[in-house]
Structures are given as C-alpha cells and as structure tokens.
Design a protein around this motif. Structure first.
Motif, PDB file in Angstrom:
ATOM      1  N   GLY A   1     -24.821 105.106  74.411  1.00 50.70           N
ATOM      2  CA  GLY A   1     -25.366 104.125  75.059  1.00 50.70           C
ATOM      3  C   GLY A   1     -25.743 103.006  74.137  1.00 50.70           C
ATOM      4  N   CYS A   2     -25.162 102.971  72.751  1.00 49.79           N
ATOM      5  CA  CYS A   2     -25.451 102.083  71.805  1.00 49.79           C
ATOM      6  C   CYS A   2     -24.619 100.862  72.148  1.00 49.79           C
ATOM      7  N   ARG A   3     -25.165  99.698  71.611  1.00 45.54           N
ATOM      8  CA  ARG A   3     -24.555  98.223  71.979  1.00 45.54           C
ATOM      9  C   ARG A   3     -23.067  98.222  71.249  1.00 45.54           C
ATOM     10  N   PHE A   4     -23.319  98.681  70.002  1.00 49.91           N
ATOM     11  CA  PHE A   4     -22.198  98.518  69.173  1.00 49.91           C
ATOM     12  C   PHE A   4     -21.423 100.021  68.920  1.00 49.91           C
ATOM     13  N   ARG A   5     -20.035  99.865  69.464  1.00 53.24           N
ATOM     14  CA  ARG A   5     -19.320 101.158  69.129  1.00 53.24           C
ATOM     15  C   ARG A   5     -19.449 101.749  67.498  1.00 53.24           C
ATOM     16  N   ASP A   6     -19.532 100.902  66.756  1.00 51.19           N
ATOM     17  CA  ASP A   6     -19.733 101.751  65.297  1.00 51.19           C
ATOM     18  C   ASP A   6     -20.939 101.519  64.688  1.00 51.19           C
ATOM     19  N   CYS A   7     -21.907 101.707  65.650  1.00 51.58           N
ATOM     20  CA  CYS A   7     -23.279 101.861  65.225  1.00 51.58           C
ATOM     21  C   CYS A   7     -23.713 102.741  64.189  1.00 51.58           C
ATOM     22  N   GLN A   8     -24.549 102.432  63.295  1.00 49.46           N
ATOM     23  CA  GLN A   8     -24.866 103.472  62.272  1.00 49.46           C
ATOM     24  C   GLN A   8     -26.339 104.005  62.629  1.00 49.46           C
ATOM     25  N   HIS A   9     -26.871 103.457  63.610  1.00 48.35           N
ATOM     26  CA  HIS A   9     -28.112 104.180  64.144  1.00 48.35           C
ATOM     27  C   HIS A   9     -29.130 104.001  63.306  1.00 48.35           C
ATOM     28  N   LYS A  10     -29.338 102.754  62.531  1.00 45.27           N
ATOM     29  CA  LYS A  10     -30.307 102.297  61.583  1.00 45.27           C
ATOM     30  C   LYS A  10     -31.152 101.246  62.003  1.00 45.27           C
ATOM     31  N   LYS A  11     -30.700 100.082  61.795  1.00 45.30           N
ATOM     32  CA  LYS A  11     -31.405  98.746  62.058  1.00 45.30           C
ATOM     33  C   LYS A  11     -30.646  98.019  63.026  1.00 45.30           C
ATOM     34  N   GLU A  12     -29.570  98.427  63.703  1.00 43.32           N
ATOM     35  CA  GLU A  12     -28.829  97.620  64.334  1.00 43.32           C
ATOM     36  C   GLU A  12     -29.460  97.444  65.924  1.00 43.32           C
ATOM     37  N   PRO A  13     -29.350  96.220  66.475  1.00 41.27           N
ATOM     38  CA  PRO A  13     -29.903  95.986  67.670  1.00 41.27           C
ATOM     39  C   PRO A  13     -29.206  96.620  68.600  1.00 41.27           C
ATOM     40  N   GLY A  14     -30.040  97.324  69.687  1.00 39.46           N
ATOM     41  CA  GLY A  14     -29.337  98.017  70.955  1.00 39.46           C
ATOM     42  C   GLY A  14     -28.908  99.311  70.645  1.00 39.46           C
ATOM     43  N   CYS A  15     -29.543 100.021  69.328  1.00 40.35           N
ATOM     44  CA  CYS A  15     -29.255 101.094  69.083  1.00 40.35           C
ATOM     45  C   CYS A  15     -29.943 102.274  69.990  1.00 40.35           C
ATOM     46  N   ALA A  16     -29.356 103.063  70.651  1.00 40.48           N
ATOM     47  CA  ALA A  16     -29.916 104.089  71.560  1.00 40.48           C
ATOM     48  C   ALA A  16     -30.631 105.129  71.132  1.00 40.48           C
ATOM     49  N   ILE A  17     -30.170 105.549  69.914  1.00 37.46           N
ATOM     50  CA  ILE A  17     -30.890 106.253  68.973  1.00 37.46           C
ATOM     51  C   ILE A  17     -32.226 106.046  68.420  1.00 37.46           C
ATOM     52  N   GLN A  18     -32.140 104.758  67.902  1.00 39.17           N
ATOM     53  CA  GLN A  18     -33.606 104.429  67.555  1.00 39.17           C
ATOM     54  C   GLN A  18     -34.396 104.135  68.517  1.00 39.17           C
ATOM     55  N   LYS A  19     -33.928 103.827  69.746  1.00 39.49           N
ATOM     56  CA  LYS A  19     -34.715 103.437  70.822  1.00 39.49           C
ATOM     57  C   LYS A  19     -35.406 104.896  71.362  1.00 39.49           C
ATOM     58  N   ALA A  20     -34.470 105.823  71.482  1.00 41.62           N
ATOM     59  CA  ALA A  20     -34.962 107.267  71.906  1.00 41.62           C
ATOM     60  C   ALA A  20     -36.069 107.698  71.137  1.00 41.62           C
ATOM     61  N   ILE A  21     -35.832 107.434  69.658  1.00 41.35           N
ATOM     62  CA  ILE A  21     -36.827 108.130  68.474  1.00 41.35           C
ATOM     63  C   ILE A  21     -38.190 107.444  68.773  1.00 41.35           C
ATOM     64  N   SER A  22     -38.313 106.098  69.101  1.00 37.64           N
ATOM     65  CA  SER A  22     -39.182 105.204  69.331  1.00 37.64           C
ATOM     66  C   SER A  22     -40.094 105.656  70.639  1.00 37.64           C
ATOM     67  N   ASN A  23     -39.316 105.976  71.726  1.00 36.74           N
ATOM     68  CA  ASN A  23     -39.790 106.385  73.058  1.00 36.74           C
ATOM     69  C   ASN A  23     -40.207 108.028  73.068  1.00 36.74           C
ATOM     70  N   GLY A  24     -39.820 108.803  72.012  1.00 36.40           N
ATOM     71  CA  GLY A  24     -40.509 109.998  71.885  1.00 36.40           C
ATOM     72  C   GLY A  24     -39.587 110.939  72.729  1.00 36.40           C
ATOM     73  N   ILE A  25     -38.339 110.431  73.242  1.00 33.35           N
ATOM     74  CA  ILE A  25     -37.367 111.035  73.819  1.00 33.35           C
ATOM     75  C   ILE A  25     -36.620 112.004  73.013  1.00 33.35           C
ATOM     76  N   LEU A  26     -36.257 111.510  71.621  1.00 31.78           N
ATOM     77  CA  LEU A  26     -35.781 112.352  70.538  1.00 31.78           C
ATOM     78  C   LEU A  26     -36.476 112.494  69.391  1.00 31.78           C
ATOM     79  N   LYS A  27     -36.867 113.584  68.862  1.00 34.70           N
ATOM     80  CA  LYS A  27     -37.575 113.870  67.768  1.00 34.70           C
ATOM     81  C   LYS A  27     -36.567 113.352  66.569  1.00 34.70           C
ATOM     82  N   GLU A  28     -37.541 112.593  65.521  1.00 34.85           N
ATOM     83  CA  GLU A  28     -36.812 112.240  64.460  1.00 34.85           C
ATOM     84  C   GLU A  28     -36.400 113.189  63.562  1.00 34.85           C
ATOM     85  N   GLU A  29     -37.234 114.209  63.765  1.00 37.49           N
ATOM     86  CA  GLU A  29     -36.745 115.533  62.485  1.00 37.49           C
ATOM     87  C   GLU A  29     -35.399 116.168  63.194  1.00 37.49           C
ATOM     88  N   ARG A  30     -35.185 115.997  64.384  1.00 35.54           N
ATOM     89  CA  ARG A  30     -33.864 116.601  64.987  1.00 35.54           C
ATOM     90  C   ARG A  30     -32.676 115.496  64.398  1.00 35.54           C
TER      91      ARG A  30
END
Length: 335
Positions: free
Chosen positions: A261-290
């Motif tokens: 679901g990330c906006r960019f196919r080559d997303c590094q899941h750090k500070k890119e806009p539209g990163c689904a991973i970072q959004k899930a962490i912020s929303n508590g859907i995904l634990k940052e430790e995992r």
C-alpha cells in the motif's frame, strides 16, 4: 567383508558415530571413507535421517554408505564467525517451538524460530509450557498469535497433564516431531509426559532469573507409546539464521502486505510520503518493535548470503587451482 545394504534411521549422533535402528536391531555405525570424501558436512547424517548401511559380519556395527533424501531440514548457522551450517532436525513432520510462560517468553526470538521453521519444510507448532504456573494465559496467546500467523498454539503443563493429549494427537503413528527451544523450557519434561515414564533427565530452572540449565546435551530420537517419534534437542542460547527463501514472507506477511500500500514502489519505509508501514506504526496497527525485528532479520540474511557467496567463490577457485595442479603433475609424468 561387508554385508548387503540395510535401510535404517539415525537415533543418536555422537562424535561422528551413529546409533541406527533397523528391522534387524540397533547398530553403532560410522561413515564410509568414500562418503566422507564425496560429501560436505551438511550432507552428513543427522538424527532423524534415513540411511543405507552395511552391517559388518559378526559384529553389531555398520558402515553408512548413503543418506536418503530428506523431507524436511531445520538448520541454523553455527555460533560465532564461522560460516557453516548446523543441522538441528531432519525428516520431521512437526517443529515444536517451545517457550515457557515465564521470563523465558520472547516474541522476538520466536520470530527467528518461525522464519527457520517455515523454510524447513515441516509444520511449525508453538508450544507454551508451564501453564500451571501462569496467571494470564490470554496475554501470552495474543502475543504469539500476533506473529505466528496460521500456526497452532498449544498451552501445556507437564505437571498437571493439561494439553498433553493435544500434543500427543499430532504425533500419531509414523509422525515425527522435534522440540526446539531454550534451556529449561521443559522439553525433556514434555517427552516424559508423552512417554508416560521418565525417559529423559530433567532439571529445574534457576529461581533467581528463570533461566534454564542444560539437561539435554545431544539430539536423540525417541519412540512414543502411540507410535510417533520425537527428537529432543539441547537448549540453544542463540539462534543465528542460516538462510531463508519463503520464511520471510510466511513469518512477516503482515508487513509485506502493508508495504504493497505504499505510494512509491521503492519505498524505504522511513520518511517517504505515503508510506503505509510508517502509517500503520503511527496508528498502532503495527508494533514498531516488530518492524525493527523484520529489518534486522533481513539485514542478517543479506549478510549471510554475501558471506556464503564469498565462501562459495573461494571454494570454486581452490577447486580449479587443484585441478590445474593435478593436470600439470600429469603432464610432467608423461614427459
């Protein structure tokens, strides 16, 4: 003179000697010189292997000539800097990942075991021991289920017998399982409970830190009353991955599905806009430790792959150097 080939299964390995069970009894076996010369360490027999051996006439001894193809193989990297594989269990139907319901419980370690288990070809089952001493079982179950997708979770007690029947049902006649986990989690106690008698020595954990003492010092295949077989293994202080093909996708499918679901196919899941991973962490859907564990394991596997590639290239170079050297020797002899 050796007798004809006999098929047997390795029950015990000790310093390159093997206890093999066959229809004709149990024999102490060693490897043939040809086998040692033709194969690397990974191909050597391990507990659970089916082998072809030749009995030495008049002796309860045999020579192993061949290891038959394996249906599953659970392995890890040898501890330390050496790039080498250690076979933990082979030809098993179930890999029982054992953790006790005390300070031994560690979800991050379980992720490592699961990754290797999915790659082994066997079916992983999480076994939580010492249920009789646990006050909040639901917490531990939820923690396991958050990382062990589609994996059965059994809570058992060797003291009260709770859950032992469920474990025994998996090990019906002809089925083989392997118990894997840290020291003191109760692996030997489980074998005793499943056997209905004390076939394995057991030790209590240390009360000050809940750490286990090593009771099992070798791998051994035991026959259970119901006809199933179970491999007990020594407790592992650390578990370094060897390699992985499908294990990452099976163990971390939640993260890989989010990444789609990330906006960019080559997303590094750090500070890119539209990163689904970072959004899930912020929303508590995904634990940052995992997620951190996922990244760490990917880096570790990449490092192992690079290291193995270097070793393989070096071995290939040495092989051709030896071939060239032998050819020169032959040429000199002809002259």
């Amino acid at each position: 003179m050796l007798g004809k080939g006999i098929v047997g299964r390795v029950l015990l390995e000790h310093k390159h000697l093997y206890r093999v069970i066959t229809n004709d009894g149990e024999w102490l076996c060693s490897l043939s010189g040809k086998f040692k010369f033709d194969h690397d360490r990974e191909a050597f027999p391990a507990v659970g292997d089916w082998v072809v051996m030749e009995q030495m006439p008049g002796e309860e001894k045999g020579i192993i000539q061949e290891v038959l193809p394996r249906s599953s193989q659970f392995s890890r990297k040898v501890a330390g800097q050496t790039t080498d594989i250690q076979l933990i269990a082979v030809n098993v139907d179930y890999v029982f990942l054992v953790m006790s319901l005390n300070d031994d419980f560690n979800v991050r370690r379980l992720e490592r075991y699961l990754l290797a288990a999915w790659d082994s070809g066997a079916t992983p089952v999480v076994v939580l021991t010492k249920k009789d001493a646990c006050d909040d079982l639901s917490y531990y179950i939820n923690e396991v289920e958050s990382v062990a997708f589609g994996v059965d979770v059994l809570a058992v007690s060797s003291v009260t017998g709770e859950g032992i029947d469920h474990l025994a049902a998996l090990l019906s006649a002809g089925k083989t399982g392997a118990l894997l986990g840290s020291s003191g989690v109760g692996k030997s106690s489980l074998i005793n409970a499943l056997s209905g008698e004390e076939v394995m020595a057991v030790s209590d954990i240390r009360e000050d830190d809940s750490k286990g003492r090593h009771t099992t010092t070798h791998r051994e295949l035991s026959l259970l009353p119901g006809g199933g077989l179970l491999i007990d293994t020594p407790g592992m202080r650390e578990f370094q991955l060897w390699e992985s093909t499908e294990g990452v996708s099976a163990s971390f499918k939640d993260i890989e599905e989010l990444a789609v679901g990330c906006r960019f196919r080559d997303c590094q899941h750090k500070k890119e806009p539209g990163c689904a991973i970072q959004k899930a962490i912020s929303n508590g859907i995904l634990k940052e430790e995992r997620y951190r564990s996922y990244v760490k394991l990917l880096r570790e596997l990449a490092h192992i792959e690079r290291k193995n590639d270097v070793v393989a290239k070096k071995a290939e170079v040495n092989k051709w150097k030896q071939v060239t050297k032998n050819q020169r020797k032959q040429s000199i002899k002809k002259k």
